[in-house]
Design an enzyme around this catalytic site. Sequence first.
Site, PDB file in Angstrom:
ATOM      1  N   HIS A 156       0.837  -1.219   0.000  1.00  0.00           N
ATOM      2  CA  HIS A 156       0.000   0.000   0.000  1.00  0.00           C
ATOM      3  C   HIS A 156       0.868   1.263   0.000  1.00  0.00           C
ATOM      4  O   HIS A 156       0.432   2.306   0.490  1.00  0.00           O
ATOM      5  CB  HIS A 156      -0.945   0.054   1.204  1.00  0.00           C
ATOM      6  CG  HIS A 156      -1.676  -1.219   1.459  1.00  0.00           C
ATOM      7  ND1 HIS A 156      -2.895  -1.518   0.905  1.00  0.00           N
ATOM      8  CD2 HIS A 156      -1.335  -2.319   2.195  1.00  0.00           C
ATOM      9  CE1 HIS A 156      -3.291  -2.721   1.309  1.00  0.00           C
ATOM     10  NE2 HIS A 156      -2.355  -3.237   2.082  1.00  0.00           N
ATOM     11  N   SER A 277      16.015  21.154 -15.848  1.00  0.00           N
ATOM     12  CA  SER A 277      14.850  21.976 -16.182  1.00  0.00           C
ATOM     13  C   SER A 277      15.350  23.270 -16.795  1.00  0.00           C
ATOM     14  O   SER A 277      16.419  23.770 -16.445  1.00  0.00           O
ATOM     15  CB  SER A 277      14.071  22.261 -14.902  1.00  0.00           C
ATOM     16  OG  SER A 277      13.357  23.468 -15.022  1.00  0.00           O
ATOM     17  N   LYS A 283      16.970  21.097 -10.662  1.00  0.00           N
ATOM     18  CA  LYS A 283      16.233  19.888 -11.046  1.00  0.00           C
ATOM     19  C   LYS A 283      17.089  18.833 -11.735  1.00  0.00           C
ATOM     20  O   LYS A 283      17.968  19.141 -12.521  1.00  0.00           O
ATOM     21  CB  LYS A 283      15.066  20.250 -11.993  1.00  0.00           C
ATOM     22  CG  LYS A 283      13.941  20.994 -11.344  1.00  0.00           C
ATOM     23  CD  LYS A 283      13.209  20.235 -10.252  1.00  0.00           C
ATOM     24  CE  LYS A 283      12.297  19.162 -10.799  1.00  0.00           C
ATOM     25  NZ  LYS A 283      11.180  19.714 -11.548  1.00  0.00           N
ATOM     26  N   GLU A 290      10.112   8.208 -16.944  1.00  0.00           N
ATOM     27  CA  GLU A 290       8.765   8.732 -17.203  1.00  0.00           C
ATOM     28  C   GLU A 290       8.321   8.413 -18.626  1.00  0.00           C
ATOM     29  O   GLU A 290       7.165   8.069 -18.876  1.00  0.00           O
ATOM     30  CB  GLU A 290       8.733  10.243 -16.978  1.00  0.00           C
ATOM     31  CG  GLU A 290       8.910  10.634 -15.528  1.00  0.00           C
ATOM     32  CD  GLU A 290       9.113  12.128 -15.386  1.00  0.00           C
ATOM     33  OE1 GLU A 290       8.150  12.825 -15.037  1.00  0.00           O
ATOM     34  OE2 GLU A 290      10.232  12.616 -15.641  1.00  0.00           O
TER      35      GLU A 290
END
Length: 457
Positions: A156, A277, A283, A290
């Site tokens: 979970h 970024s 970043k 992704e």
Amino acid sequence: MAKMWAGVTSGETAKIADDFNSSISFDCKMYKQDIEGSMAHAAMLGSKGIISEADAETLIEGLQGILRDLESGELKIDPDCEDIHMFVEQVLTERIGDVGKKLHTARSRNDQVALDLRLYLRSEIDEISEILKKLIVIVTEKAEAYKDTIMPGYTHLQRAQPVTFGHHLMAYTQMFLRDLDRLSDCRKRMNLSPIGSCALAGTTYQTDRGFEAEKLGFDGICMNSMDGVSDRDFALELSGALSILMMHLSRFSEEIVLWSSWEFKFIELSDAFTTGSSIMPQKKNPDMAELVRGKTGRVYGDMIGLFTVLKGLPLAYNKDMQEDKEGIFDACETVKNCLTVFSGMIESMKARPDNMLKAAQKGFINATDLADYMVKKGEAFRTAYKISGQIVAECMEKGLVLETLPLEEYKKYSPLFEEDVFDAVDLKACAEKRISEGGTSVESVEKQIAAVRALIN
Ligand code: ARG
């Protein structure tokens, strides 16, 4: 220009109809398989005396020349041709004259395209399997490097029990092994030859389908000519296997994204497989993971597209089936790219054992072990479970953990507690004690690694 198939129709088609009908922009990918199939066909026609041996030889030489010139770039595929089959036959006839017109004896584009697609996808399966094996090796090596690195295992997405990072990684090798197995299983059913089914009903010529099948490396022939030209199960099965494979990569990617976030910081991806970024200089984004996760949707889409094209088609060939190629080609290409990039990302990734341990130390992931400790000393599991829960609650209240709660406090809950309780709740020991087959102990992970290596090599 009038079409090669001009018969009862004039063959004078509208330009927009030609463009709409054409498949050469994508079936050109199968030029090699088309030519190899034609060479086997010519050889069969010659060997059975359907055409002369000399004509068969001329056809084969002509086809070899076309293949050579396409590979060297000397011959360019004509985008105005209807499809790759027409293109090859047209060039052949231009080059060797009327003998070229004999090639299409005892076959149809219907069995020809079914053949080409099987040959093409068969080699894609082989290629994908090789890349997938490399990924399994890479993941196994990482698992070996981190076989005793403690991290929290989750259910979970809540910290549950201590595991090793090596154990966690090895879970993925099992998924990938099943993927390999699915690919080879799918290859088995794919590896039957449809050529000789002709348009749909077979042929009046004395052909030898087994001869062609053998020449092309098939295990046998499709037994029913109507099925031979209309079956695309092999492409469906492959798209299913690829979808499941992508689902595995996507779940792995999701973990990579989570683990590389500041919230976890369990891993550090290499600069080579991350991006920055354009506005936030701090970043380091896990774009590769992704994208793999995103492209999974695309491969599912390819699969659903194919299922939908085939649904409701009457026997035998229908032009709808021309729509079978782009999706499955795209799925194969996408999977190969994803596997390659993913492998590089995993190979260059580093774990942060310090952060993993810190996370493991919070969340009372040794509470089960505390209950097991009492059980081993004679307590019933349900009672032990309850006591363990009460102790966790006390620790939470006092800002302590099971490793730091004094023995006197433990003793208030049960006389079974002794000094050795601290060994029982030690995180490393908790993982190490899970020696059951397939468990997280170092010994078990080593066994898993050895078993996977034995299967791959
Ligand atoms: N380009 C066609 C396809 O991909 C080849 C088969 C054409 N057959 C036909 N009967 N028109 O399916």
